[in-house]
Design a protein around this motif. Structure first.
Motif, PDB file in Angstrom:
ATOM      1  N   SER A  14       0.843  -1.205   0.000  1.00 11.29           N
ATOM      2  CA  SER A  14       0.000   0.000   0.000  1.00 11.29           C
ATOM      3  C   SER A  14       0.873   1.248   0.000  1.00 11.29           C
ATOM      4  CB  SER A  14      -0.970   0.012   1.182  1.00 11.29           C
ATOM      5  OG  SER A  14      -0.313   0.221   2.410  1.00 11.29           O
ATOM      6  N   ARG A 130     -15.211  -5.329   2.385  1.00 11.75           N
ATOM      7  CA  ARG A 130     -15.772  -4.003   2.700  1.00 11.75           C
ATOM      8  C   ARG A 130     -15.490  -3.576   4.133  1.00 11.75           C
ATOM      9  NH1 ARG A 130     -21.706  -3.119   0.382  1.00 11.75           N
ATOM     10  NH2 ARG A 130     -21.344  -1.266   1.626  1.00 11.75           N
ATOM     11  N   LEU A 133     -11.803  -2.586   4.226  1.00 12.27           N
ATOM     12  CA  LEU A 133     -11.673  -1.323   3.492  1.00 12.27           C
ATOM     13  C   LEU A 133     -12.189  -0.154   4.332  1.00 12.27           C
ATOM     14  CD1 LEU A 133     -11.127   0.350   0.913  1.00 12.27           C
ATOM     15  CD2 LEU A 133     -13.400  -0.313   0.134  1.00 12.27           C
ATOM     16  N   GLY A 137      -9.339   2.087   5.587  1.00 10.23           N
ATOM     17  CA  GLY A 137      -9.418   3.307   4.777  1.00 10.23           C
ATOM     18  C   GLY A 137      -9.716   4.539   5.605  1.00 10.23           C
ATOM     19  N   LEU A 174      -8.061   5.118   0.089  1.00  3.69           N
ATOM     20  CA  LEU A 174      -8.690   4.023  -0.657  1.00  3.69           C
ATOM     21  C   LEU A 174      -7.653   3.000  -1.115  1.00  3.69           C
ATOM     22  CD1 LEU A 174     -11.351   5.994  -2.732  1.00  3.69           C
ATOM     23  CD2 LEU A 174     -11.782   4.350  -0.878  1.00  3.69           C
ATOM     24  N   GLY A 177      -6.611   1.116   2.160  1.00  2.00           N
ATOM     25  CA  GLY A 177      -7.676   0.235   2.616  1.00  2.00           C
ATOM     26  C   GLY A 177      -7.920  -0.923   1.669  1.00  2.00           C
ATOM     27  N   ALA A 178      -7.938  -0.647   0.370  1.00  2.00           N
ATOM     28  CA  ALA A 178      -8.192  -1.706  -0.618  1.00  2.00           C
ATOM     29  C   ALA A 178      -7.056  -2.716  -0.660  1.00  2.00           C
ATOM     30  CB  ALA A 178      -8.428  -1.099  -1.998  1.00  2.00           C
ATOM     31  N   ALA A 181      -7.427  -4.847   2.388  1.00  4.94           N
ATOM     32  CA  ALA A 181      -8.591  -5.729   2.228  1.00  4.94           C
ATOM     33  C   ALA A 181      -8.305  -6.854   1.239  1.00  4.94           C
ATOM     34  CB  ALA A 181      -9.803  -4.906   1.784  1.00  4.94           C
ATOM     35  N   TRP A 182      -7.624  -6.525   0.148  1.00  5.27           N
ATOM     36  CA  TRP A 182      -7.300  -7.510  -0.895  1.00  5.27           C
ATOM     37  C   TRP A 182      -6.390  -8.613  -0.356  1.00  5.27           C
ATOM     38  CZ3 TRP A 182      -2.601  -6.669  -4.329  1.00  5.27           C
ATOM     39  CH2 TRP A 182      -2.458  -7.683  -5.274  1.00  5.27           C
TER      40      TRP A 182
END
Length: 189
Positions: A14, A130, A133, A137, A174, A177-178, A181-182
Motif C-alpha cells: 500500500s 468491505r 476497506l 481506509g 482508498l 484500505g483496498a 482488504a485484498w
C-alpha cells in the motif's frame, strides 16, 4: 484479531502504491501545478530576504513577544499595516528530492501500520473486504488528510490547497484500505 506481522506485505504494498500514485498526481497531472503562485517581484523579494540571513525554520510576522505586546497599539498597527505572514525558510543549496521522497515513503508505511493495526484489532482473519476497506481506509484517511485542515483554520493556508490535499488523502486512503482488504488473511482450517 490479526497481528501486524501478518499484514506486513499489504502495508508495504500500500505504501508503494500511495508513493507511485502521489508521484503521478504531483509530477504528471496538472492537479497541483498552480498550488503555489509565484511572488510578484520574486528576485527583489529573494534579495531582500536573503540579506536578512534568516536561518531555515518556520516563522510568523509580525510576531509579538508576549500577550501584552499583542494588545499594544504599536503591535496592532504593525499587524494592520501588514504584511502578515506564516512562512517556512528551507535550506539553500541542492533541490534534491531524495530525502523528502524517502520520508514520504516512510510516512506512508507508518500510516499503513496504523490502518492495519486498527483493522487488525477490530477484525479477524477472513473479514469481509468491505469491512477491512472501511476501517483501514478511514484510519488511513485520518493519517493522510485530517491534520491538513488545521493549516487553513489557523494559518490561513489556501483552502483550495487543503481541499486538493484532502482529495489526495481520500485516494491514498482508498489505496491503503483496498490493498489491506485484498491481501487480508483468510480463515485457515
Amino acid at each position: 484479531m490479526v497481528p501486524l506481522s501478518a499484514l506486513l506485505l499489504p502495508i508495504l504494498l500500500s505504501a508503494v502504491l500511495v508513493f507511485v500514485v502521489s508521484s503521478i498526481l504531483h509530477m504528471v497531472t496538472p492537479w497541483h501545478k498552480g498550488d503555489y503562485p509565484k511572488v510578484p517581484n520574486e528576485d527583489r523579494a529573494l534579495d531582500a530576504i536573503r540579506g536578512l540571513g534568516i536561518p531555515a525554520g518556520d516563522y510568523m510576522m509580525p510576531r509579538p513577544a508576549s500577550r501584552e505586546e499583542m494588545k499594544s497599539p504599536a503591535f496592532i498597527e504593525k499587524f494592520k499595516r501588514g504584511p502578515v505572514m506564516v512562512f517556512t525558510i528551507m535550506p539553500s543549496g541542492s533541490m534534491s528530492m531524495g530525502k523528502p521522497l524517502i520520508l514520504w515513503f516512510v510516512y506512508s508505511v507508518v500510516v499503513g501500520i496504523f490502518a492495519a493495526y486498527v483493522a487488525g484489532a477490530a477484525l479477524g482473519p477472513g473479514a469481509p473486504f468491505r469491512s477491512v476497506l472501511r476501517l483501514a481506509g478511514t484510519t488511513a484517511f485520518a493519517g493522510y488528510a485530517l491534520a491538513l485542515w488545521q493549516l487553513s483554520i489557523w494559518y490561513h493556508r489556501s483552502w483550495v490547497i487543503t481541499i486538493k490535499a484532502t482529495v489526495d488523502g481520500v485516494i491514498y486512503a482508498l489505496l491503503t484500505g483496498a490493498t489491506l482488504a485484498w491481501l487480508w488473511p483468510k480463515v485457515t482450517a
